[in-house]
Structures are given as C-alpha cells and as structure tokens.
Design an enzyme around this catalytic site. Sequence first.
Site, PDB file in Angstrom:
ATOM      1  N   SER A 126       0.816  -1.225   0.000  1.00 42.62           N
ATOM      2  CA  SER A 126       0.000   0.000   0.000  1.00 42.62           C
ATOM      3  C   SER A 126       0.845   1.268   0.000  1.00 42.62           C
ATOM      4  O   SER A 126       1.913   1.326   0.619  1.00 42.62           O
ATOM      5  CB  SER A 126      -0.901   0.031   1.238  1.00 42.62           C
ATOM      6  OG  SER A 126      -1.658  -1.136   1.313  1.00 42.62           O
ATOM      7  N   SER A 158       2.474  -3.077   8.270  1.00 46.49           N
ATOM      8  CA  SER A 158       2.459  -3.745   9.578  1.00 46.49           C
ATOM      9  C   SER A 158       3.871  -4.215   9.927  1.00 46.49           C
ATOM     10  O   SER A 158       4.565  -4.763   9.074  1.00 46.49           O
ATOM     11  CB  SER A 158       1.521  -4.946   9.556  1.00 46.49           C
ATOM     12  OG  SER A 158       0.217  -4.542   9.247  1.00 46.49           O
ATOM     13  N   GLU A 241      -2.931 -14.275   1.610  1.00 41.05           N
ATOM     14  CA  GLU A 241      -3.153 -13.263   2.650  1.00 41.05           C
ATOM     15  C   GLU A 241      -4.613 -13.242   3.092  1.00 41.05           C
ATOM     16  O   GLU A 241      -4.924 -12.871   4.215  1.00 41.05           O
ATOM     17  CB  GLU A 241      -2.731 -11.892   2.087  1.00 41.05           C
ATOM     18  CG  GLU A 241      -2.786 -10.788   3.114  1.00 41.05           C
ATOM     19  CD  GLU A 241      -2.161  -9.485   2.624  1.00 41.05           C
ATOM     20  OE1 GLU A 241      -1.332  -9.516   1.693  1.00 41.05           O
ATOM     21  OE2 GLU A 241      -2.517  -8.436   3.186  1.00 41.05           O
TER      22      GLU A 241
HETATM   23  C1  LIG Z   1      -4.598  -2.927  10.339  1.00 37.01           C
HETATM   24  C2  LIG Z   1      -4.098  -2.749   8.947  1.00 37.01           C
HETATM   25  C3  LIG Z   1      -2.907  -3.349   8.558  1.00 37.01           C
HETATM   26  C4  LIG Z   1      -2.419  -3.175   7.263  1.00 37.01           C
HETATM   27  N1  LIG Z   1      -1.211  -3.740   6.929  1.00 37.01           N
HETATM   28  C5  LIG Z   1      -0.698  -3.529   5.684  1.00 37.01           C
HETATM   29  C6  LIG Z   1       0.599  -4.036   5.343  1.00 37.01           C
HETATM   30  O1  LIG Z   1       1.255  -4.701   6.156  1.00 37.01           O
HETATM   31  N2  LIG Z   1       1.087  -3.793   4.118  1.00 37.01           N
HETATM   32  C7  LIG Z   1       0.390  -3.084   3.177  1.00 37.01           C
HETATM   33  O2  LIG Z   1       0.885  -2.929   2.070  1.00 37.01           O
HETATM   34  N3  LIG Z   1      -0.843  -2.564   3.474  1.00 37.01           N
HETATM   35  C8  LIG Z   1      -1.389  -2.765   4.711  1.00 37.01           C
HETATM   36  N4  LIG Z   1      -2.624  -2.253   5.036  1.00 37.01           N
HETATM   37  C9  LIG Z   1      -3.310  -1.400   4.053  1.00 37.01           C
HETATM   38  C10 LIG Z   1      -4.557  -2.026   3.451  1.00 37.01           C
HETATM   39  O3  LIG Z   1      -4.237  -3.059   2.554  1.00 37.01           O
HETATM   40  C11 LIG Z   1      -5.325  -0.882   2.785  1.00 37.01           C
HETATM   41  O4  LIG Z   1      -5.737   0.003   3.812  1.00 37.01           O
HETATM   42  C12 LIG Z   1      -6.541  -1.378   2.037  1.00 37.01           C
HETATM   43  O5  LIG Z   1      -6.174  -2.147   0.914  1.00 37.01           O
HETATM   44  C13 LIG Z   1      -7.434  -0.208   1.572  1.00 37.01           C
HETATM   45  O6  LIG Z   1      -6.682   0.755   0.906  1.00 37.01           O
HETATM   46  P1  LIG Z   1      -6.758   2.309   1.332  1.00 37.01           P
HETATM   47  O7  LIG Z   1      -6.573   2.397   2.809  1.00 37.01           O
HETATM   48  O8  LIG Z   1      -5.822   3.058   0.462  1.00 37.01           O
HETATM   49  O9  LIG Z   1      -8.256   2.743   1.040  1.00 37.01           O
HETATM   50  P2  LIG Z   1      -8.849   3.195  -0.376  1.00 37.01           P
HETATM   51  O10 LIG Z   1      -8.384   2.248  -1.416  1.00 37.01           O
HETATM   52  O11 LIG Z   1      -8.546   4.634  -0.577  1.00 37.01           O
HETATM   53  O12 LIG Z   1     -10.397   2.982  -0.134  1.00 37.01           O
HETATM   54  C14 LIG Z   1     -11.192   3.950   0.559  1.00 37.01           C
HETATM   55  C15 LIG Z   1     -12.638   3.483   0.531  1.00 37.01           C
HETATM   56  O13 LIG Z   1     -13.092   3.409  -0.828  1.00 37.01           O
HETATM   57  C16 LIG Z   1     -13.613   2.102  -1.110  1.00 37.01           C
HETATM   58  N5  LIG Z   1     -13.230   1.739  -2.481  1.00 37.01           N
HETATM   59  C17 LIG Z   1     -12.025   1.910  -3.075  1.00 37.01           C
HETATM   60  N6  LIG Z   1     -12.055   1.433  -4.330  1.00 37.01           N
HETATM   61  C18 LIG Z   1     -13.300   0.948  -4.540  1.00 37.01           C
HETATM   62  C19 LIG Z   1     -13.949   0.301  -5.648  1.00 37.01           C
HETATM   63  N7  LIG Z   1     -13.303   0.079  -6.784  1.00 37.01           N
HETATM   64  N8  LIG Z   1     -15.250  -0.082  -5.488  1.00 37.01           N
HETATM   65  C20 LIG Z   1     -15.908   0.144  -4.330  1.00 37.01           C
HETATM   66  N9  LIG Z   1     -15.349   0.755  -3.254  1.00 37.01           N
HETATM   67  C21 LIG Z   1     -14.069   1.140  -3.350  1.00 37.01           C
HETATM   68  C22 LIG Z   1     -12.943   1.178  -0.101  1.00 37.01           C
HETATM   69  O14 LIG Z   1     -13.755   0.040   0.158  1.00 37.01           O
HETATM   70  C23 LIG Z   1     -12.827   2.073   1.121  1.00 37.01           C
HETATM   71  O15 LIG Z   1     -14.038   2.064   1.840  1.00 37.01           O
HETATM   72  C24 LIG Z   1      -3.143  -2.406   6.325  1.00 37.01           C
HETATM   73  C25 LIG Z   1      -4.357  -1.815   6.702  1.00 37.01           C
HETATM   74  C26 LIG Z   1      -4.821  -1.979   7.996  1.00 37.01           C
HETATM   75  C27 LIG Z   1      -6.119  -1.333   8.383  1.00 37.01           C
END
Ligand SMILES: Cc1cc2nc3c(=O)[nH]c(=O)nc-3n(C[C@H](O)[C@H](O)[C@H](O)COP(=O)(O)OP(=O)(O)OC[C@H]3O[C@@H](n4cnc5c(N)ncnc54)[C@H](O)[C@@H]3O)c2cc1C
Length: 366
Positions: A126, A158, A241
């Site tokens: 991410s 993480s 994962e």
């Molecule tokens: C506790 C925790 C641990 C994590 N650990 C890691 C890690 O170790 N390594 C890593 O790389 N990442 C990690 N992540 C990141 C995680 O993979 C991302 O937060 C997640 O994939 C969502 O991406 P974003 O936060 O950028 O949200 P966004 O992609 O910006 O999404 C925001 C909102 O829009 C919605 N949305 C986005 N696109 C669409 C679509 N096409 N259709 C419908 N709805 C949509 C989503 O559902 C969400 O509600 C972690 C996250 C958490 C909370």
Amino acid sequence: MDLSLPRELVALGEEARRVGEAAARKRPHLDDPWIAGFDREFSEELGRRGWLGMTWPAEVGGRGLSPLHRFVVTEALLMVGAPIAATWVADRQIGPTLIAHGSPAQQRRYLPPMIAGTVTWCIGMSEPDAGSDLASIRTRAIDADGGFVIEGRKIWTSFAEHADHCYLVARTGEPGRGHAGLSEFIVDLDAPGVAVRPIVDATGAAHFGELELDGVRVARDRLVGRRDESWRQLMGQLERERAGLDRLLSNRALYEDARALADRTDPRVRDEIARLETGYALGRLLVLREVLGQAPPSFSAATKVFCTEHEQRVASFATRVFGAQALLGGRAARAAMYASAYTIQGGTSAVLRNVIAERLLGLPKG
Ligand SMILES: Cc1cc2nc3c(=O)[nH]c(=O)nc-3n(C[C@H](O)[C@H](O)[C@H](O)COP(=O)(O)OP(=O)(O)OC[C@H]3O[C@@H](n4cnc5c(N)ncnc54)[C@H](O)[C@@H]3O)c2cc1C
C-alpha cells in the site's frame, strides 16, 4: 460426512494450545495475536518446535507436512491468543512466495531464518494513493549500476518498525501503465535511505508505520521473480493473505470470554450466540476448503469477506456484553475500536465484493 481430524492431528493441536496458552499469559490482552502479539522469543520457540515452514518442501528446509498440520497448529495458537505476529507474515505468505518465485540463492538465504523464527518481514504494497488500487503504485525502482535505486513511500506497513526485511512492490516500467511494469524486491530496513515512521491507530497502538525510501540501493539479486511481471505473483500472494484462519479467529479469545459473561437466560442472547457459533463453523469450513486447495481461484475474496464480517459481529457482541466497560477503556474498548480494521486490511469488503462479482460470478465491470 465425517469432518473430524485424525488422532495425530488432534494431539498436535492440543500440544500447540498448551504451548500457546503459556505464551499468551504474558500478553496484556489476548486479542489479534497475529498482528498485535509481537514476541521474538516466542517466534524462536515456534521455530525450535518445527511449527514454522511446516508445509514447505524438505529441499528448502521445510518439513513437507500437509496443510492440515499447519491448520491445526495455527488454529490452536490463534484461538488462545498466542503472540505469533513476529513470524506471521513470513510464514503465511512471503516464504511461500519465495518458494514459488524466488531464485535458489534467495531461497537458501531467506527461508532458513524464517523457519527458525529469527527474522521478521513486512509487506510493502500500500501507498498513500494506492491501497485498493494497487495498479496505481508510484514507488519506482530505477536501473542503476547493475542494480536498482528505489524512491517512494509505503504506508500502513504492519511491523515496519521491527521488521528486518520488506517485501516491496515497485514500478520498474513506465509510469501510468497500471498493473504492467511492477516488480517485487527484498529491501533491508536498515539500508541507507530507508526511514520508518510509526503510525498510531485508533486503539493507541503503533503496530504499523510509514516507510520512506529515498535513493535506496538494492542489488539485482534482490529482485524476486520476473521483472515487470509482479502482478501475477502479487495475486497469488493476496490469495494466501486473504484465505487463512487469521481472518476468522483474530478475536476468538474475546468471544469466548464474552460468551462466558453473557446472560444466557435471555433468549435473544442465546440466539445471537447460536448465530455466531454457526458463523464460526461456516467460516472454518470455508478456510479449510482454501487450505486444502479445493476453493476456486479468487474465492479467497469471498472467504475473507465472510470471515472478517464474522469477526466484526463478534466485536459487536463482546462490546454489548462488556457494556459500560467498553466505554471505559481496556480490552473491550480496544476491541470495539479495532474491529473496523478487519474489513480493511488485506483488501476492503467493498473491493472484494467487486472481485466476487467480476471474477467469480462473471458480472460486467461496474
Ligand atoms: C490494520 C491494517 C494493517 C495493514 N497492513 C498492511 C501491510 O502490512 N502492508 C500493506 O501494504 N498494506 C497494509 N494495510 C493497508 C490495506 O491493505 C489498505 O488500507 C486497504 O487495501 C485499503 O486501501 P486504502 O486504505 O488506500 O483505502 P482506499 O483504497 O482509498 O479505499 C477507501 C474506501 O473506498 C472504497 N473503495 C475503493 N475502491 C473501490 C472500488 N473500486 N469499489 C468500491 N469501493 C471502493 C474502499 O472500500 C474504502 O471504503 C493495512 C491496513 C490496515 C487497516
């Protein structure tokens, strides 16, 4: 159908439960053990007991056991809240990825410490503007001096603060080409140019962080698999994962404590417990199907949605059982605050429902 496990596996699960319980007693709370239970000493114990890399082939140092062996051990450890976070990512997905796509030299170098439990890995997928949409990753790896120079930022990583290595996805092709031109690298977190900033989450913990990569040099032998063709490797990694017991049992210990406290003379409470037990049993079957390789490709999206939404129902139940305590802080408050993470990490439920619609049901893209 008889779904009971052979006696040997039942005994293995009981042993893992005893070992896990002893380690869990040292934790401040039992919840989210695979993400909040960081304990290097216990990881080394897991290694000594042969409970890491259990299913990996003997040629790379693994034990070549069946997926069910790993299933019973991880189930027991997760159930009792054993602190398995320091090795979880390596055992769950990085080791298997290196076995599938790494060179023999990478396997010789990186797998033995994973099996011994002496090393921690993190996942650098991410970015601030690329979470759900990994195809828009901007971190770049530029050819230089026979290797690469990496520039960019990763977020929500993480274990970033404790990890030794990051499995990092970066763009080696032209910018703006979506999922084409991504490659995977092993980056040491003590390399010059890597800065780690912890991020404090809503519970007050800082299990994840932000990585800044400013001119980080990596040798060519740190590229994993095929240059520019990370996408296929990445999809395989995400299946691992999303499809495991960690997505079902994060707050199982909390559930058991809440169930013991709940007023079971109330038929509504009994009804809710029955629904949670059914949800747990169904989730366990979904995970078993994945672990045994019987689920169709991409079905991990459905398994994760079902299991993590179950975890959120558990958190909601526990919050109501603990009542005012959940407002006062401590374990119940933590559980309520953390629950939203279950359906975000590893892919949000909204995005995974798109995967279900498009790849499993064949519906047109929205
Ligand atoms: C506790 C925790 C641990 C994590 N650990 C890691 C890690 O170790 N390594 C890593 O790389 N990442 C990690 N992540 C990141 C995680 O993979 C991302 O937060 C997640 O994939 C969502 O991406 P974003 O936060 O950028 O949200 P966004 O992609 O910006 O999404 C925001 C909102 O829009 C919605 N949305 C986005 N696109 C669409 C679509 N096409 N259709 C419908 N709805 C949509 C989503 O559902 C969400 O509600 C972690 C996250 C958490 C909370």
